[in-house]
Design a protein around this motif. Structure first.
Motif, PDB file in Angstrom:
ATOM      1  N   PRO A   1       0.806  -1.225   0.000  1.00 20.28           N
ATOM      2  CA  PRO A   1       0.000   0.000   0.000  1.00 20.28           C
ATOM      3  C   PRO A   1       0.840   1.276   0.000  1.00 20.28           C
ATOM      4  O   PRO A   1       2.011   1.261   0.373  1.00 20.28           O
ATOM      5  N   VAL A   2       0.208   2.345  -0.416  1.00 19.96           N
ATOM      6  CA  VAL A   2       0.752   3.679  -0.185  1.00 19.96           C
ATOM      7  C   VAL A   2       0.227   4.131   1.171  1.00 19.96           C
ATOM      8  O   VAL A   2      -0.993   4.170   1.389  1.00 19.96           O
ATOM      9  N   MET A   3       1.140   4.445   2.075  1.00 26.16           N
ATOM     10  CA  MET A   3       0.744   4.767   3.449  1.00 26.16           C
ATOM     11  C   MET A   3       0.999   6.231   3.765  1.00 26.16           C
ATOM     12  O   MET A   3       1.994   6.819   3.326  1.00 26.16           O
ATOM     13  N   THR A   4       0.084   6.810   4.495  1.00 26.19           N
ATOM     14  CA  THR A   4       0.277   8.139   5.066  1.00 26.19           C
ATOM     15  C   THR A   4      -0.121   8.079   6.528  1.00 26.19           C
ATOM     16  O   THR A   4      -0.646   7.074   6.996  1.00 26.19           O
TER      17      THR A   4
ATOM     18  N   THR B   1     -11.230   3.553  -7.104  1.00 26.81           N
ATOM     19  CA  THR B   1     -10.461   2.474  -6.493  1.00 26.81           C
ATOM     20  C   THR B   1      -9.074   2.476  -7.110  1.00 26.81           C
ATOM     21  O   THR B   1      -8.923   2.278  -8.318  1.00 26.81           O
ATOM     22  N   THR B   2      -8.069   2.724  -6.312  1.00 25.70           N
ATOM     23  CA  THR B   2      -6.692   2.795  -6.807  1.00 25.70           C
ATOM     24  C   THR B   2      -6.123   1.390  -7.002  1.00 25.70           C
ATOM     25  O   THR B   2      -6.611   0.412  -6.422  1.00 25.70           O
ATOM     26  N   ARG B   3      -5.075   1.308  -7.842  1.00 21.86           N
ATOM     27  CA  ARG B   3      -4.445   0.001  -8.060  1.00 21.86           C
ATOM     28  C   ARG B   3      -3.864  -0.537  -6.764  1.00 21.86           C
ATOM     29  O   ARG B   3      -4.100  -1.693  -6.386  1.00 21.86           O
ATOM     30  N   ARG B   4      -3.117   0.292  -6.075  1.00 18.62           N
ATOM     31  CA  ARG B   4      -2.553  -0.108  -4.785  1.00 18.62           C
ATOM     32  C   ARG B   4      -3.523   0.238  -3.652  1.00 18.62           C
ATOM     33  O   ARG B   4      -4.263   1.221  -3.745  1.00 18.62           O
ATOM     34  N   PRO B   5      -3.498  -0.523  -2.575  1.00 20.82           N
ATOM     35  CA  PRO B   5      -4.270  -0.122  -1.397  1.00 20.82           C
ATOM     36  C   PRO B   5      -3.741   1.200  -0.829  1.00 20.82           C
ATOM     37  O   PRO B   5      -2.611   1.606  -1.092  1.00 20.82           O
ATOM     38  N   ILE B   6      -4.578   1.856  -0.056  1.00 24.03           N
ATOM     39  CA  ILE B   6      -4.220   3.082   0.670  1.00 24.03           C
ATOM     40  C   ILE B   6      -4.276   2.763   2.165  1.00 24.03           C
ATOM     41  O   ILE B   6      -5.235   2.149   2.641  1.00 24.03           O
ATOM     42  N   ALA B   7      -3.270   3.188   2.915  1.00 22.17           N
ATOM     43  CA  ALA B   7      -3.253   2.968   4.367  1.00 22.17           C
ATOM     44  C   ALA B   7      -3.052   4.289   5.088  1.00 22.17           C
ATOM     45  O   ALA B   7      -2.286   5.142   4.637  1.00 22.17           O
ATOM     46  N   VAL B   8      -3.763   4.454   6.210  1.00 22.71           N
ATOM     47  CA  VAL B   8      -3.609   5.622   7.073  1.00 22.71           C
ATOM     48  C   VAL B   8      -3.204   5.116   8.453  1.00 22.71           C
ATOM     49  O   VAL B   8      -3.910   4.300   9.046  1.00 22.71           O
TER      50      VAL B   8
ATOM     51  N   GLU C   1      -1.020   9.420  -7.494  1.00 27.02           N
ATOM     52  CA  GLU C   1       0.034   9.029  -8.426  1.00 27.02           C
ATOM     53  C   GLU C   1       0.717   7.740  -7.981  1.00 27.02           C
ATOM     54  O   GLU C   1       0.905   6.798  -8.751  1.00 27.02           O
ATOM     55  N   LEU C   2       1.103   7.707  -6.701  1.00 26.75           N
ATOM     56  CA  LEU C   2       1.821   6.550  -6.181  1.00 26.75           C
ATOM     57  C   LEU C   2       0.951   5.297  -6.158  1.00 26.75           C
ATOM     58  O   LEU C   2       1.438   4.188  -6.390  1.00 26.75           O
ATOM     59  N   ALA C   3      -0.336   5.481  -5.874  1.00 25.95           N
ATOM     60  CA  ALA C   3      -1.233   4.332  -5.769  1.00 25.95           C
ATOM     61  C   ALA C   3      -1.555   3.718  -7.120  1.00 25.95           C
ATOM     62  O   ALA C   3      -2.081   2.589  -7.195  1.00 25.95           O
ATOM     63  N   GLU C   4      -1.263   4.429  -8.193  1.00 22.92           N
ATOM     64  CA  GLU C   4      -1.466   3.878  -9.532  1.00 22.92           C
ATOM     65  C   GLU C   4      -0.160   3.394 -10.156  1.00 22.92           C
ATOM     66  O   GLU C   4      -0.150   2.917 -11.275  1.00 22.92           O
ATOM     67  N   SER C   5       0.940   3.564  -9.403  1.00 25.62           N
ATOM     68  CA  SER C   5       2.266   3.192  -9.954  1.00 25.62           C
ATOM     69  C   SER C   5       2.511   1.691  -9.862  1.00 25.62           C
ATOM     70  O   SER C   5       1.867   0.989  -9.092  1.00 25.62           O
TER      71      SER C   5
END
Length: 408
Positions: A75-78, A113-120, A404-408
């Protein structure tokens, strides 16, 4: 639909969280793993679930909300933290967490819905105001501190991290770091005056200063303040006072990014007419250059040894935290700058003078930080403030970069 952030909703959630542990003057007191911290965690975890996130709590109490992607990949995490110092403001840490949730809300409402998961993520005990080391949750997450060592850390009353995690219901079963991010981004207020003074909107953070925290315990001899000649004194308080002055002078002489602070000091018996027989004080040294940080540490240690010998007092030193300077991922830093400029925002490349969870996450994945201005440079202060417009555009930069990152 194009995802669009709601600045109004971001401000509302910041206001709501600020009411948990609210103190006079508009600030917050949510020391790590207190009842107030639990209440803040419960509130934020509830918001995560309302947004459809899978909430995971790990064994050091880090809370991660996960939004599924089209593919089951890293995932892309923030994120950031929601614990505060005893006289904290409403933005430090909280902004980065809640802006992350607003990114998720924007994606949900746009049905993207992004390619990569998103995490918070909400990391445990970032401040280090109750337990040391600071950035504890992210340090454990990144593999830099063992769980049993973190559990054994105690506050000034001897209460242990492990016991408090269990008491407030945040001793999770998930292994810290089990979810390794593709990249980590932390949005944060600057906590310093540079952006505000220069009227720049976005700080593009390239690095984090190295941090050296040491606690000194000095043992002397109590005696009458009126009858004891100066030549016969063994004054524990004198050494602490001399270090305070020496450290400040040293920082000025070294220049650059060197800073030095004696932030905590306690005397015993702490009476007006008694020479102190015991003093416990801390020295906080920071620099972006590891060699210069080591130089500052050596000079402070040499000064303490010299004064201790002359005053005939004993000194014990305890390292509370020691982190080398961190350089963030160059490519990711460039993308922060790109997205800020794409929104026609002014930018400045800069180091961070404060420690952040991002510096720990850089150990395991590409990491970058985004700063927005702190009015008058105030932070760790109830009057901490960032203008609403700056909060909004910082979150917009975060949204665009995460997409951007979640679609990379």
């Amino acid at each position: 639909m194009t995802p669009t952030l709601s600045a109004r909703h971001l401000l509302d959630t910041l206001d709501t969280l600020a009411r948990v542990g609210a103190i006079e003057g508009g600030g917050c007191a949510r020391l790590a793993l207190t009842d107030e911290d639990k209440a803040g965690r419960d509130l934020v975890a509830g918001w995560m679930r309302d947004l459809g996130l899978e909430v995971r709590i790990d064994a050091i109490g880090n809370v991660v909300g996960l939004r599924a992607g089209r593919e089951n990949t890293a995932p892309v995490m923030t994120g950031s933290h929601i614990d505060t110092v005893r006289t904290g403001g409403r933005y430090d840490g909280n902004y980065g967490v809640l802006a992350g949730l607003e990114v998720v809300r924007a994606l949900n409402e746009a049905q993207v819905t992004t390619r990569r998961p998103i995490a918070v993520a909400v990391f445990t005990n970032e401040e280090g105001a109750r337990f040391t080391p600071d950035m504890m949750g992210s340090l454990v997450y990144a593999g830099g501190l063992r769980l049993n060592e973190a559990y054994a850390a105690t506050d000034k009353d001897g209460v242990a991290v492990g016991d408090e995690l269990r008491r407030i219901g945040y001793l999770g079963a998930t292994k810290p770091g089990a979810l390794k991010p593709h990249a980590f981004l932390e949005l944060h207020i600057e906590q310093g005056p540079i952006l505000d003074e220069e009227k720049v909107t976005i700080g593009v953070v390239e690095s984090v200063q190295g941090i050296s925290w040491t606690e000194y315990t000095v043992t002397g001899v109590s005696n009458h303040a009126g009858t004891t000649p100066m030549r016969l004194r063994r004054d524990a308080g004198y050494l602490a006072a001399s270090v305070n002055l020496f450290a400040r002078k040293l920082a000025w002489e070294m220049g650059g990014h060197q800073v030095a602070t004696v932030g905590s000091l306690a005397l015993r018996p702490n009476l007006i007419n008694v020479v102190p027989n015991r003093c416990v004080f801390t020295v906080d040294l920071r620099n972006t250059d590891e060699a210069k940080l080591k130089e500052a540490e050596a000079k402070v240690a040499a000064h303490i040894a010299e004064v201790a010998a002359a005053e005939r007092v004993e000194v014990e030193a305890k390292v509370l935290a020691r982190f080398e300077p961190v350089i963030f991922d160059g490519g990711l830093v460039d993308r922060v700058e790109h997205h800020a400029k794409a929104l026609a925002l002014s930018t400045r490349r800069m180091p961070s003078g404060a420690g952040h969870d991002a510096q720990m996450m850089q150990r395991i994945c590409p990491t970058a930080m985004i700063f927005v201005p702190s009015v008058a440079g105030l932070s760790h202060n109830v009057k901490e403030h960032t203008e609403a417009a700056d909060l909004a555009v910082g979150a917009e930069v975060l949204l665009n970069l995460m997409l951007e990152l979640a679609e990379s």
